[in-house]
Enzyme design. Structure first.
Site, PDB file in Angstrom:
ATOM      1  N   ARG A  54       0.821  -1.212   0.000  1.00 40.18           N
ATOM      2  CA  ARG A  54       0.000   0.000   0.000  1.00 40.18           C
ATOM      3  C   ARG A  54       0.857   1.265   0.000  1.00 40.18           C
ATOM      4  NH1 ARG A  54      -1.749   1.215   4.887  1.00 40.18           N
ATOM      5  NH2 ARG A  54      -2.674  -0.826   5.231  1.00 40.18           N
ATOM      6  N   TYR A 107     -13.939  21.786 -10.281  1.00 42.48           N
ATOM      7  CA  TYR A 107     -14.482  20.484 -10.712  1.00 42.48           C
ATOM      8  C   TYR A 107     -15.600  20.084  -9.740  1.00 42.48           C
ATOM      9  CZ  TYR A 107     -14.021  15.450 -11.848  1.00 42.48           C
ATOM     10  OH  TYR A 107     -14.227  14.161 -12.216  1.00 42.48           O
ATOM     11  N   ASP A 179      -5.704  22.598  -8.494  1.00 38.28           N
ATOM     12  CA  ASP A 179      -5.965  21.483  -9.416  1.00 38.28           C
ATOM     13  C   ASP A 179      -5.387  21.903 -10.765  1.00 38.28           C
ATOM     14  OD1 ASP A 179      -7.077  19.707 -11.296  1.00 38.28           O
ATOM     15  OD2 ASP A 179      -8.871  19.389 -10.082  1.00 38.28           O
ATOM     16  N   LYS A 204      -6.117  11.964 -16.883  1.00 37.76           N
ATOM     17  CA  LYS A 204      -6.304  12.771 -18.089  1.00 37.76           C
ATOM     18  C   LYS A 204      -5.033  12.720 -18.940  1.00 37.76           C
ATOM     19  CE  LYS A 204     -10.282  13.520 -16.261  1.00 37.76           C
ATOM     20  NZ  LYS A 204     -10.613  14.606 -15.373  1.00 37.76           N
TER      21      LYS A 204
HETATM   22  C1  LIG Z   1     -11.292  14.463 -14.161  1.00 43.68           C
HETATM   23  C2  LIG Z   1     -10.863  15.530 -13.224  1.00 43.68           C
HETATM   24  C3  LIG Z   1     -10.562  15.241 -11.902  1.00 43.68           C
HETATM   25  C4  LIG Z   1     -10.787  13.878 -11.305  1.00 43.68           C
HETATM   26  O1  LIG Z   1     -10.004  12.883 -11.802  1.00 43.68           O
HETATM   27  P1  LIG Z   1     -10.465  11.339 -11.711  1.00 43.68           P
HETATM   28  O2  LIG Z   1      -9.221  10.617 -11.998  1.00 43.68           O
HETATM   29  O3  LIG Z   1     -11.559  11.189 -12.724  1.00 43.68           O
HETATM   30  O4  LIG Z   1     -10.960  11.089 -10.319  1.00 43.68           O
HETATM   31  C5  LIG Z   1     -10.092  16.263 -11.108  1.00 43.68           C
HETATM   32  N1  LIG Z   1      -9.952  17.505 -11.576  1.00 43.68           N
HETATM   33  C6  LIG Z   1     -10.245  17.832 -12.832  1.00 43.68           C
HETATM   34  C7  LIG Z   1     -10.053  19.230 -13.294  1.00 43.68           C
HETATM   35  C8  LIG Z   1     -10.720  16.856 -13.699  1.00 43.68           C
HETATM   36  O5  LIG Z   1     -11.058  17.191 -14.945  1.00 43.68           O
END
Ligand SMILES: *Cc1c(COP(=O)(O)O)cnc(C)c1O
Length: 388
Positions: A54, A107, A179, A204
């Site tokens: 982990r 988000y 973010d 992403k």
């Molecule tokens: C998709 C996204 C997330 C979350 O990511 P996941 O891997 O889907 O949990 C966080 N912030 C932004 C800006 C996103 O587009």
């Protein structure tokens, strides 16, 4: 070392693995030690020496080192999704009575975590206008512990004045979380603009192939231990195959992102000329209200942007998006393929209402040929017009 070289070399040590170019995938829960003393020793070096599955293996550590180098931070912590990365960062600051400031354009799941988990625990949450800049000062209270940014904002793409916000926050000893998923580590350098904790939904662009869920939190030296402790307590560890794929994605991030940028800008400019479109929400366009700050602080634009259509019904928008040939209808983005979905930013706001003249779309422009993508959109607009 220049950035493209960092992306290719960071976190790699082929000679530790029989000369194999990529680090191996270690599938592990138990890690065995030759002695009790060796086990204690491993626990003292949790970032380099595996002690339990982990807490990471050489596969995880390689990814963490590479992302930290790309983001320009001290260390990274990989977790099981982008949402887990956001929640780990927020939970590090959550205690009863503490005050968090959240950009109104975050988000949506970030807001939902604040509303449904943090508020019931007694954390005070306020949302602020993403265009607030230096004005954030007026919202800082003695009990404010962190400001959470996302720039450009999800769905609406407002660019935040990150340096102005970090200066005001740091003057009051308040941490700044960002973010940074839209820009990826390449097009915005969070730590050069005063950010303390940067979050990537690696799902992403870092992964880049629409096949893995993964998140990474990167911090300055000051915040690393606190974030690492929270991540360890929450236990949302990433799987080894996912770390491997993210690391593989990272090696080609620069070439992919440059092409996403070129394709997206081409299509964004073409959309600006379409009679069905009211405006394109993309800070890389000179007409965008966020363009000046984007140009000052960012090094490029990724493939994701918004479109405000002229007023039509939701059913007419669906007629456009159904039957697209190359644009898929689906959540997420950052893979090599194009996506188009309707969005409702007005449902995700509380500090400043979202007012637009028509319905909104979010497009992710992939690596297909732009002529094919424009032909696909053109047919979509024809369906839209017929459905009116
Ligand atoms: C998709 C996204 C997330 C979350 O990511 P996941 O891997 O889907 O949990 C966080 N912030 C932004 C800006 C996103 O587009």
């Amino acid at each position: 070392m220049k950035e493209d070289t960092i992306l290719v070399t960071a976190g790699r040590d082929p000679h530790a693995h029989d000369g194999v170019v990529n680090p191996p995938v270690y599938h592990a829960s138990t890690i065995l030690f030759p002695s009790v003393a060796a086990m204690h020793e491993a626990h003292k070096q949790p970032f380099d020496s595996p002690s339990y599955g982990r807490l990471g293996t050489a596969t995880t550590f390689a990814l963490e080192k590479a992302v930290a180098a790309a983001e320009g931070g001290y260390r990274s912590i990989a977790v099981s999704s982008g949402v887990a990365a956001i929640n780990t960062a927020l939970m590090s600051f959550a205690k009863s009575g503490a005050h968090l400031l959240i950009a109104d354009s975050v988000y949506f799941p970030t807001r939902r975590f604040c509303e449904q988990v943090l508020k019931p625990l007694g954390v005070k949450i306020d949302y602020f206008d993403p265009l607030i800049g230096k004005g954030i000062e007026a919202h800082l209270r003695p009990e404010t512990v962190a400001v959470f940014l996302e720039s450009p904002g999800s769905l609406t793409f407002e660019v935040q004045d990150v340096p102005a916000i970090t200066a005001a926050a740091h003057a009051r000893d308040v941490a700044v979380l960002l973010d940074n998923t839209w820009a990826s580590p390449l097009f915005f350098k969070p730590f050069e603009h005063g950010v303390d904790i940067s979050i990537q939904a690696a799902t992403k662009y870092i992964v880049g192939h629409a096949d893995v869920m993964l998140g990474v939190v990167t911090t300055t030296e000051k915040w690393h231990h606190k974030l690492w402790k929270t991540a360890r307590l929450l236990g949302a560890c990433p799987g080894p195959d996912d770390c491997y794929l993210a690391l593989r994605g990272l090696r080609t991030l620069s070439v992919r992102l440059r092409q996403h940028q070129e394709n997206a800008l081409h299509i964004a400019r073409w959309l600006q000329q379409r009679p069905e479109v009211s405006r394109v929400l993309c800070p890389a366009l000179p007409e965008d209200p966020g363009h000046a700050i984007w140009k000052r602080d960012f090094l490029g634009a990724s493939g994701l942007f918004g479109v405000v259509l002229k007023p039509v019904s939701a059913a007419v928008v669906a007629a456009m998006l159904d039957d697209m040939e190359f644009f898929g209808i689906g959540e997420s983005w950052g893979g090599y393929e194009s996506l188009a979905i309707p969005t409702w930013p007005e449902k995700c706001r509380s500090a400043v209402p979202w007012e637009a003249e028509g319905p909104c779309l979010r497009l992710h422009i992939g690596l297909e040929d732009v002529d094919d993508l424009m032909a696909d959109l053109k047919k979509g607009f024809e369906r839209l017009t017929r459905a009116c």
